[in-house]
Write a protein that holds these residues in place. Structure first.
Motif, PDB file in Angstrom:
ATOM      1  N   ALA A 189       0.832  -1.198   0.000  1.00 29.46           N
ATOM      2  CA  ALA A 189       0.000   0.000   0.000  1.00 29.46           C
ATOM      3  C   ALA A 189       0.871   1.255   0.000  1.00 29.46           C
ATOM      4  O   ALA A 189       1.933   1.296   0.623  1.00 29.46           O
TER       5      ALA A 189
ATOM      6  N   SER B 269      -2.649   6.876  -1.865  1.00 32.22           N
ATOM      7  CA  SER B 269      -2.904   6.399  -3.227  1.00 32.22           C
ATOM      8  C   SER B 269      -3.804   5.170  -3.180  1.00 32.22           C
ATOM      9  O   SER B 269      -3.729   4.348  -2.268  1.00 32.22           O
ATOM     10  N   TRP B 270      -4.670   5.069  -4.225  1.00 30.24           N
ATOM     11  CA  TRP B 270      -5.525   3.887  -4.346  1.00 30.24           C
ATOM     12  C   TRP B 270      -4.771   2.726  -4.975  1.00 30.24           C
ATOM     13  O   TRP B 270      -5.240   1.594  -4.955  1.00 30.24           O
ATOM     14  N   HIS B 271      -3.633   3.020  -5.581  1.00 30.11           N
ATOM     15  CA  HIS B 271      -2.905   1.999  -6.328  1.00 30.11           C
ATOM     16  C   HIS B 271      -1.699   1.510  -5.528  1.00 30.11           C
ATOM     17  O   HIS B 271      -0.832   2.314  -5.149  1.00 30.11           O
ATOM     18  N   PRO B 272      -1.604   0.231  -5.241  1.00 31.69           N
ATOM     19  CA  PRO B 272      -0.452  -0.299  -4.502  1.00 31.69           C
ATOM     20  C   PRO B 272       0.811  -0.282  -5.360  1.00 31.69           C
ATOM     21  O   PRO B 272       0.747  -0.317  -6.594  1.00 31.69           O
TER      22      PRO B 272
END
Length: 229
Positions: free
Chosen positions: A194, A198-201
């Motif tokens: 994570a 951010s929503w993107h790992p």
């Protein structure tokens, strides 16, 4: 100022790069000092400090990398001459004596230890490398720099990331490259972590050889034959 004195000394020794960097640092120091005493509202008062600090920082970074490069270069000449005297082609000796990796070490110990581990003598290693393209040997040297000794001074036989090592030429398997082991499998083998905010790992993967086994097999794929045993 101290940096001015260093600049004069470097110029006297003919080291114009170091002299220029020290001069820049000295100029930055002057700007910082002038900005601190300048009348408020003027350019010098507003920007003298930040610009001067930026010049000092930039020159300090430049001096670090320049002096580091000079220090490493001191070892390359003698190492190259030694390898040539031992029988290595000049082009191969030049590649093997490259100390430009981050810790200033040679790739020689990792290559020699790997060859010995898997049954190749020093003479066989030299004969095999001398037949190879120098740029491919440079690729192997770059990979050997990533195989580090453990606390006891030994190079690891295996490593936890062996299965994640990318095959030559080191291209991401998801974008046209392949893994060293099971090359037909292009699925991402690392892990996701994570990222705050951010929503993107983030994708986390170590694709470099960290063991003698991975280095040996990387060389086999790179050259199309068993170079390191």
């Amino acid at each position: 100022m101290i940096d001015s004195a260093y600049a004069i000394d470097a110029a006297a020794r003919g080291d114009w790069i170091a002299s220029g960097l020290y001069t820049t640092s000295a100029g930055g120091g002057v700007l910082m000092a002038a900005g601190s005493v300048a009348s408020s509202g003027g350019w010098l008062a507003t920007w003298g400090g930040p610009v001067g600090a930026g010049l000092v920082l930039a020159s300090a970074i430049g001096l670090y990398f320049y002096n580091d490069a000079k220090d490493k270069a001191r070892f390359e000449g003698p190492s190259r001459e030694f390898l040539e005297a031992a029988g290595y082609r000049p082009e191969i000796a030049a590649v093997l004596s490259d100390y430009s990796n981050n810790d200033g070490g040679s790739a020689g110990p990792a290559l020699a230890a790997t060859a010995s581990q898997f049954g190749a003598t020093p003479e066989q290693l030299m004969e095999r490398l001398n037949r190879m393209d120098a740029e491919k040997v440079r690729d192997l040297v770059d990979q050997a720099h990533t195989v580090d000794q453990d606390d006891s001074g030994r190079f690891p036989l295996t490593a936890s990331n062996d299965r994640n090592v990318w095959a030559p030429p080191g291209k991401d398997p998801e974008f046209g490259g392949s893994y060293l082991y099971d090359p037909q499998d292009h699925r991402f083998r690392g892990e996701y972590r994570a990222v705050p905010g951010s929503w993107h790992p983030a994708r986390i993967e170590d694709p470099n050889p960290r063991s003698m086994t991975a280095l040996r097999d990387y060389a086999r794929v790179l050259f199309g034959e068993a170079i390191l045993g």
